[in-house]
Design a protein around this motif. Structure first.
Motif, PDB file in Angstrom:
ATOM      1  N   PRO A  21      -3.919  20.721 -10.614  1.00 15.32           N
ATOM      2  CA  PRO A  21      -4.339  21.509  -9.759  1.00 15.32           C
ATOM      3  C   PRO A  21      -4.391  22.861 -10.641  1.00 15.32           C
ATOM      4  CG  PRO A  21      -2.390  20.364  -8.642  1.00 15.32           C
ATOM      5  CD  PRO A  21      -2.591  19.794 -10.198  1.00 15.32           C
ATOM      6  N   VAL A  66      12.547  17.657  -2.911  1.00 16.95           N
ATOM      7  CA  VAL A  66      12.594  17.125  -4.017  1.00 16.95           C
ATOM      8  C   VAL A  66      13.130  18.018  -5.094  1.00 16.95           C
ATOM      9  CG1 VAL A  66      10.358  15.724  -4.023  1.00 16.95           C
ATOM     10  CG2 VAL A  66      10.322  18.172  -4.912  1.00 16.95           C
ATOM     11  N   ASP A  67      14.160  17.393  -5.921  1.00 14.03           N
ATOM     12  CA  ASP A  67      14.905  18.104  -6.792  1.00 14.03           C
ATOM     13  C   ASP A  67      15.632  16.972  -7.886  1.00 14.03           C
ATOM     14  OD1 ASP A  67      16.732  20.035  -8.015  1.00 14.03           O
ATOM     15  OD2 ASP A  67      17.598  20.626  -6.206  1.00 14.03           O
ATOM     16  N   ILE A  74      20.053  22.537  -2.925  1.00  9.59           N
ATOM     17  CA  ILE A  74      20.287  23.712  -1.474  1.00  9.59           C
ATOM     18  C   ILE A  74      21.241  22.949  -0.529  1.00  9.59           C
ATOM     19  CG2 ILE A  74      19.057  24.317   0.509  1.00  9.59           C
ATOM     20  CD1 ILE A  74      16.639  24.808  -1.082  1.00  9.59           C
ATOM     21  N   ASP A  90       6.271  20.935   3.824  1.00  5.99           N
ATOM     22  CA  ASP A  90       6.032  20.389   2.831  1.00  5.99           C
ATOM     23  C   ASP A  90       7.092  21.121   1.747  1.00  5.99           C
ATOM     24  OD1 ASP A  90       3.863  18.852   1.035  1.00  5.99           O
ATOM     25  OD2 ASP A  90       4.821  20.650  -0.113  1.00  5.99           O
ATOM     26  N   VAL A  91       7.456  20.539   0.746  1.00  3.72           N
ATOM     27  CA  VAL A  91       8.452  21.173  -0.432  1.00  3.72           C
ATOM     28  C   VAL A  91       7.839  22.701  -0.876  1.00  3.72           C
ATOM     29  CG1 VAL A  91       9.601  21.034  -2.585  1.00  3.72           C
ATOM     30  CG2 VAL A  91       9.422  19.054  -0.901  1.00  3.72           C
ATOM     31  N   SER A  92       6.566  22.732  -0.931  1.00  2.77           N
ATOM     32  CA  SER A  92       5.778  23.978  -1.313  1.00  2.77           C
ATOM     33  C   SER A  92       6.262  25.129  -0.305  1.00  2.77           C
ATOM     34  CB  SER A  92       4.351  23.770  -1.526  1.00  2.77           C
ATOM     35  OG  SER A  92       3.849  23.175  -0.073  1.00  2.77           O
ATOM     36  N   TRP A  95       9.630  26.212  -1.100  1.00  2.00           N
ATOM     37  CA  TRP A  95       9.925  26.900  -2.325  1.00  2.00           C
ATOM     38  C   TRP A  95       9.211  28.421  -1.922  1.00  2.00           C
ATOM     39  CZ3 TRP A  95       7.900  24.265  -7.127  1.00  2.00           C
ATOM     40  CH2 TRP A  95       8.502  23.065  -7.430  1.00  2.00           C
ATOM     41  N   GLU A  98      11.821  30.285   0.012  1.00  2.00           N
ATOM     42  CA  GLU A  98      13.102  30.616  -0.763  1.00  2.00           C
ATOM     43  C   GLU A  98      12.583  31.752  -1.643  1.00  2.00           C
ATOM     44  OE1 GLU A  98      16.274  29.405  -1.627  1.00  2.00           O
ATOM     45  OE2 GLU A  98      16.041  29.074   0.398  1.00  2.00           O
ATOM     46  N   ARG A  99      11.341  31.954  -1.984  1.00  2.00           N
ATOM     47  CA  ARG A  99      11.108  33.017  -2.855  1.00  2.00           C
ATOM     48  C   ARG A  99      11.124  34.341  -2.077  1.00  2.00           C
ATOM     49  NH1 ARG A  99       6.972  29.408  -4.520  1.00  2.00           N
ATOM     50  NH2 ARG A  99       5.119  30.734  -3.650  1.00  2.00           N
ATOM     51  N   ASP A 184       2.085  28.472   2.324  1.00  2.00           N
ATOM     52  CA  ASP A 184       2.129  28.558   0.896  1.00  2.00           C
ATOM     53  C   ASP A 184       1.201  29.547   0.055  1.00  2.00           C
ATOM     54  OD1 ASP A 184       1.637  25.922  -1.794  1.00  2.00           O
ATOM     55  OD2 ASP A 184       3.230  27.538  -1.515  1.00  2.00           O
ATOM     56  N   TYR A 185       0.163  29.981   0.892  1.00  2.00           N
ATOM     57  CA  TYR A 185      -0.585  31.086   0.415  1.00  2.00           C
ATOM     58  C   TYR A 185      -0.201  32.445   0.693  1.00  2.00           C
ATOM     59  CZ  TYR A 185      -3.818  27.465  -1.113  1.00  2.00           C
ATOM     60  OH  TYR A 185      -4.440  26.322  -1.598  1.00  2.00           O
ATOM     61  N   LEU A 186       0.619  32.740   1.386  1.00  2.00           N
ATOM     62  CA  LEU A 186       1.043  34.117   1.922  1.00  2.00           C
ATOM     63  C   LEU A 186       1.952  34.605   0.868  1.00  2.00           C
ATOM     64  CD1 LEU A 186       1.889  33.501   5.694  1.00  2.00           C
ATOM     65  CD2 LEU A 186      -0.089  34.316   4.843  1.00  2.00           C
ATOM     66  N   ASP A 187       1.923  36.066   0.967  1.00  2.00           N
ATOM     67  CA  ASP A 187       2.810  36.835   0.142  1.00  2.00           C
ATOM     68  C   ASP A 187       4.140  36.898   0.661  1.00  2.00           C
ATOM     69  OD1 ASP A 187       1.224  38.823   1.982  1.00  2.00           O
ATOM     70  OD2 ASP A 187       3.112  39.910   1.598  1.00  2.00           O
ATOM     71  N   GLU A 188       5.102  37.200  -0.065  1.00  2.00           N
ATOM     72  CA  GLU A 188       6.523  37.168   0.199  1.00  2.00           C
ATOM     73  C   GLU A 188       6.903  37.965   1.241  1.00  2.00           C
ATOM     74  OE1 GLU A 188       6.891  35.355  -4.080  1.00  2.00           O
ATOM     75  OE2 GLU A 188       5.525  36.776  -3.046  1.00  2.00           O
TER      76      GLU A 188
ATOM     77  N   PHE B   5      17.179  27.435  -6.426  1.00  2.00           N
ATOM     78  CA  PHE B   5      16.931  26.536  -5.169  1.00  2.00           C
ATOM     79  C   PHE B   5      16.511  25.227  -5.774  1.00  2.00           C
ATOM     80  CE2 PHE B   5      12.391  26.776  -5.148  1.00  2.00           C
ATOM     81  CZ  PHE B   5      12.239  27.949  -5.609  1.00  2.00           C
ATOM     82  N   GLY B   7      17.014  22.217  -9.479  1.00  2.00           N
ATOM     83  CA  GLY B   7      17.574  21.915 -10.629  1.00  2.00           C
ATOM     84  C   GLY B   7      16.876  22.742 -11.684  1.00  2.00           C
ATOM     85  N   ILE B  10      13.511  21.681 -13.122  1.00  2.00           N
ATOM     86  CA  ILE B  10      12.308  21.610 -12.451  1.00  2.00           C
ATOM     87  C   ILE B  10      11.975  23.439 -12.939  1.00  2.00           C
ATOM     88  CG2 ILE B  10      11.376  22.138 -10.177  1.00  2.00           C
ATOM     89  CD1 ILE B  10      12.923  19.890  -9.313  1.00  2.00           C
ATOM     90  N   ARG B  26       1.918  31.347 -10.257  1.00  2.00           N
ATOM     91  CA  ARG B  26       1.813  30.776  -9.198  1.00  2.00           C
ATOM     92  C   ARG B  26       1.277  29.426  -9.066  1.00  2.00           C
ATOM     93  NH1 ARG B  26       1.641  34.107  -4.213  1.00  2.00           N
ATOM     94  NH2 ARG B  26       1.622  32.733  -2.590  1.00  2.00           N
ATOM     95  N   ARG B  30       2.483  25.273  -8.124  1.00  2.00           N
ATOM     96  CA  ARG B  30       1.811  24.230  -7.417  1.00  2.00           C
ATOM     97  C   ARG B  30       1.552  23.102  -8.443  1.00  2.00           C
ATOM     98  NH1 ARG B  30      -1.265  24.820  -3.303  1.00  2.00           N
ATOM     99  NH2 ARG B  30      -0.825  26.500  -2.135  1.00  2.00           N
ATOM    100  N   LEU B  33       4.874  20.984  -8.900  1.00  2.00           N
ATOM    101  CA  LEU B  33       4.938  20.233  -7.241  1.00  2.00           C
ATOM    102  C   LEU B  33       4.055  19.080  -7.502  1.00  2.00           C
ATOM    103  CD1 LEU B  33       7.004  20.251  -5.070  1.00  2.00           C
ATOM    104  CD2 LEU B  33       5.558  21.651  -3.844  1.00  2.00           C
ATOM    105  N   LYS B  37       4.939  15.241  -7.127  1.00  2.00           N
ATOM    106  CA  LYS B  37       4.883  14.205  -6.282  1.00  2.00           C
ATOM    107  C   LYS B  37       3.955  12.997  -6.838  1.00  2.00           C
ATOM    108  CE  LYS B  37       4.624  17.763  -2.485  1.00  2.00           C
ATOM    109  NZ  LYS B  37       3.436  18.194  -1.576  1.00  2.00           N
TER     110      LYS B  37
END
Ligand SMILES: [Zn+2]
Ligand SMILES: [Zn+2]
Lengths: 201, 201
Positions: A21, A66-67, A74, A90-92, A95, A98-99, A184-188, B5, B7, B10, B26, B30, B33, B37
């Motif tokens: 991607p 996933v880790d 976590i 989703d894991v994304s 993430w 967490e950011r 996933d597309y939003l700012d922190e 958050f 290992g 990653i 960014r 993606r 991940l 997956k």
């Protein structure tokens, strides 16, 4: 490529990079050439890092993250608040949350949303394991941090129903998340504000 | 990442992916991940392809191209015209010209342009090896497919001077290439037309 002008290994590298991607066919060629030119500095280390990920990445049997360890970083972090679980699709999304650094809680990754038209039912998502985690006790709040889409909200309602009688407070993100938007597309900043202003569900 | 958050493997994968042209921090997350997956379908095959490239890629001792064999696929192709050499600054230009399918010639990759201010002199480029190839005989035309920049044109003049007396016709790309433009960014049609309408230098 109409005519062969490089070894098959290079053509295969370009083909595979084009599936990453963010890279299309054109940028895959540039990426391949850059990697080849930076053999020692980038291609070598990246190959090792990908091999490591390939060997070690697994799905956390507790939360669905996933880790490289199971339970994940976590779930095994002793400094996190055990009483709060943030539920994500989703894991994304995990993430992305967490950011923000806004919470120090545990997570539960559903692995998608309910979508009868696509044949995705409750048993296709990590909902049973979530209810089991809550039923064990010790969890006082569940934050449903699902996307503000129809499927996300349907899934939130379904989970809330399943938790009925377990005495856990269920909250959702504040309406700072744009309707129809994906986390996933939003700012922190927006995500952070939405977490802090979360409301009862 | 402010807080751990996932290992370290990653995080390292994300850091290295962010150095690939076309991916920023960014999109590197993606990409990481997505790779994780798609372990079987993408991460595994891509790791193998990168390992192959790492093991096998070398610089062609004849023309300066990068490939998995030395001499390269182009230098060893028996169906190519030995009498014409296309001189390019970089392998990316060779790839761009090959994609046009307009020529079936040999190449010579200079590895840059003359740039006294940056300390790049004739000995830092594959110019001596080009003159030697021409001096061996059998080459009737040299197409200087360098960028339409000051450095590219300076380099073209220098090479032309070095070839004086060797009886080879030196041509350059037609003025279809935008002034100041770089070959690698042009569409195949423009490049194709520029090759066909090349003029005496
Ligand atoms: Zn976990
Ligand atoms: Zn070659």
């Amino acid at each position: 490529m109409s005519k062969r002008f490089a070894g098959p290994e290079i053509e295969r590298l370009i083909q595979l990079l084009a599936k990453v991607p963010g890279l299309g066919p054109r940028s895959a060629r540039r990426a391949a050439l850059h990697l080849i030119k930076k053999k020692e500095q980038l291609l070598g280390p990246l190959t090792v890092a990908m091999g490591d990920a390939l060997d070690k990445v697994r799905i956390c049997s507790t939360c669905g993250n996933v880790d490289t360890t199971d339970p994940c970083t976590i779930c095994t972090d002793p400094r996190r608040d055990d009483t709060t679980i943030i539920v994500v699709e989703d894991v994304s999304d995990l993430w992305a949350l967490e950011r923000t650094g806004a919470m120090n809680a545990r997570y539960h990754v559903l692995g998608g949303t309910l979508s009868p038209l696509d044949g995705v039912g409750p048993d296709d998502l990590n909902i049973r394991s979530l209810v089991d985690r809550v039923a064990k006790g010790g969890v006082s709040e569940l934050i449903l941090a699902v996307n503000a889409t129809v499927e996300g909200q349907t899934t939130a309602h379904y989970i809330t129903d399943q938790l009925d009688g377990l005495g856990v407070k269920v909250t959702r993100l504040a309406h700072g998340v744009p309707v129809g938007g994906e986390l996933d597309y939003l700012d922190e900043g927006t995500l952070s504000a939405a977490l802090k202003a979360r409301t009862a569900f």
